[in-house]
Design an enzyme around this catalytic site. Sequence first.
Site, PDB file in Angstrom:
ATOM      1  N   ASP A 158     -27.182   1.091 -40.288  1.00  0.00           N
ATOM      2  CA  ASP A 158     -27.884   0.771 -39.029  1.00  0.00           C
ATOM      3  C   ASP A 158     -27.525   1.980 -37.945  1.00  0.00           C
ATOM      4  O   ASP A 158     -26.736   2.702 -37.994  1.00  0.00           O
ATOM      5  CB  ASP A 158     -28.306  -0.773 -38.543  1.00  0.00           C
ATOM      6  CG  ASP A 158     -29.144  -1.603 -37.965  1.00  0.00           C
ATOM      7  OD1 ASP A 158     -30.022  -0.542 -37.192  1.00  0.00           O
ATOM      8  OD2 ASP A 158     -28.727  -3.087 -37.674  1.00  0.00           O
ATOM      9  N   ASP A 213     -37.633  -3.611 -35.090  1.00  0.00           N
ATOM     10  CA  ASP A 213     -37.485  -5.021 -36.176  1.00  0.00           C
ATOM     11  C   ASP A 213     -39.040  -5.308 -36.649  1.00  0.00           C
ATOM     12  O   ASP A 213     -40.121  -5.325 -35.495  1.00  0.00           O
ATOM     13  CB  ASP A 213     -36.540  -5.903 -35.888  1.00  0.00           C
ATOM     14  CG  ASP A 213     -35.288  -5.427 -36.228  1.00  0.00           C
ATOM     15  OD1 ASP A 213     -34.918  -4.151 -36.864  1.00  0.00           O
ATOM     16  OD2 ASP A 213     -34.109  -5.952 -35.930  1.00  0.00           O
TER      17      ASP A 213
HETATM   18  C1  GLA Z   1     -31.097  -4.082 -36.662  1.00  0.00           C
HETATM   19  C2  GLA Z   1     -31.846  -4.062 -38.139  1.00  0.00           C
HETATM   20  C3  GLA Z   1     -32.472  -5.311 -39.017  1.00  0.00           C
HETATM   21  C4  GLA Z   1     -31.012  -5.859 -39.274  1.00  0.00           C
HETATM   22  C5  GLA Z   1     -29.944  -6.512 -37.780  1.00  0.00           C
HETATM   23  C6  GLA Z   1     -28.898  -6.595 -38.544  1.00  0.00           C
HETATM   24  O1  GLA Z   1     -31.808  -4.587 -35.701  1.00  0.00           O
HETATM   25  O2  GLA Z   1     -33.291  -3.024 -38.153  1.00  0.00           O
HETATM   26  O3  GLA Z   1     -33.443  -5.088 -39.025  1.00  0.00           O
HETATM   27  O4  GLA Z   1     -30.184  -5.297 -40.031  1.00  0.00           O
HETATM   28  O5  GLA Z   1     -29.700  -4.779 -37.283  1.00  0.00           O
HETATM   29  O6  GLA Z   1     -27.845  -7.261 -36.976  1.00  0.00           O
END
Ligand code: GLA
Length: 412
Positions: A158, A213
């Site tokens: 990430d 997301d």
């Molecule tokens: C980010 C990623 C998500 C998830 C969260 C976890 O937002 O894009 O897919 O992995 O972190 O904290």
Amino acid sequence: MKRYLNFGVLLFIICCKGFGQGNNYVQNYNKFEGLALTPPMGWNSWNRFACNVDENMIREMADAMVATGLKDAGYTYINIDDCWHGDRDSLGFIHPDAKRFPSGIKALSDYIHARGLKLGIYSDAGSQTCGGRPGSRGYEFQDAMTYASWGIDYLKYDWCNTDGLKAEGAYKTITAALRRAGRPIVLSICEWGNDKPWTWGQKVGHLWRTTGDIYDCFDCIKDNGSWKAWGVMQILDMQEGLRNYAGPGHWNDPDMLEVGNGGLTVNENRAHFSMWAMLAAPLIAGNDLRNMRPETKEILTNKEVIAINQDPLGIQGFRHLRKDSLEIWMKPLEKNDWAICFLNRSHSTRQLKFDWQKEVVIDSLSNRVLKAAENNYKIRDLWLKKEAGDTKKVTDISIPGHDVIMYRLTRM
Ligand code: GLA
């Protein structure tokens, strides 16, 4: 004596240059090839459980993946997302949260491998993960060695808390670390598309997120203040212009599936899954596999739709036509087959008469042409799971709101 001594010194210098300070070490910044020749399929904890992960749940999810037929349908990876972490020890080695994962990750990976599945884990290029757990910044090689020793097969990496880092360099560093550790691990670049990972990710990782997301709704934007999460249709629209970057081993990732998480109707779940299949997107389920409604299971395990996604040519589909809220998407397949998906983005049912004889579809990326006037195709309805005539006849369909009709065309 002095002459021999000089000769000895010379020999020493040559040796050092050749084998020591000459530096034979070459860093390998290229991912392991051959690990994701078709889009990865699996399950991930985040969309449904967020930080609420523990080893019992992960084990149950692996069992459910086998028992529900998802494994037979092609799903392989069980991926633990954020918040599995405990602390680093005095030497900097990362350990799982001892309360949530008391048996350790190696025991979990043994359990998962014994069921013919693979285990994925999550980290972050920055100092902390998005959930505030220890990130891998400064510990890349150490973490990669740890993951390899645990038997990890997939790493989602990430991009939170990365101030001052350059994305391409940061992801190359973790790739080099994984190479050094020596265990073939799929690398999922989760940088949200900020730095156009499709332009540099092909050699570095196996998939890259193209957007922020996903949110569990069909057509909405969730404003979280400093960041937004996107509905299925919003994410679909953001894939424009990216298809030429994807192919076997390197995929655009429009984020994990929300199928079965409650925010989408059955029609919407079907449309979401179909469009991810058309996009050659990774199919990473994000629901509770232990308690699935029959409709959810039927969608996630539709082998003919999955075959569109997993087609060996790995050509991402494209929007062929758009009229009001009706879209027609096409995807070239092996043996000159095609997938075609009629997507109704409106709430009300739409009628459509589609005259194949008048239609010419040209895909300049794959150099393929669909010209039913010259070649007749047999039509198979992939959701009704039955034959639907051939392309000599006009197709007259009615597509319910927020739903799709999806066909596979096979050359006769
Ligand atoms: C980010 C990623 C998500 C998830 C969260 C976890 O937002 O894009 O897919 O992995 O972190 O904290």
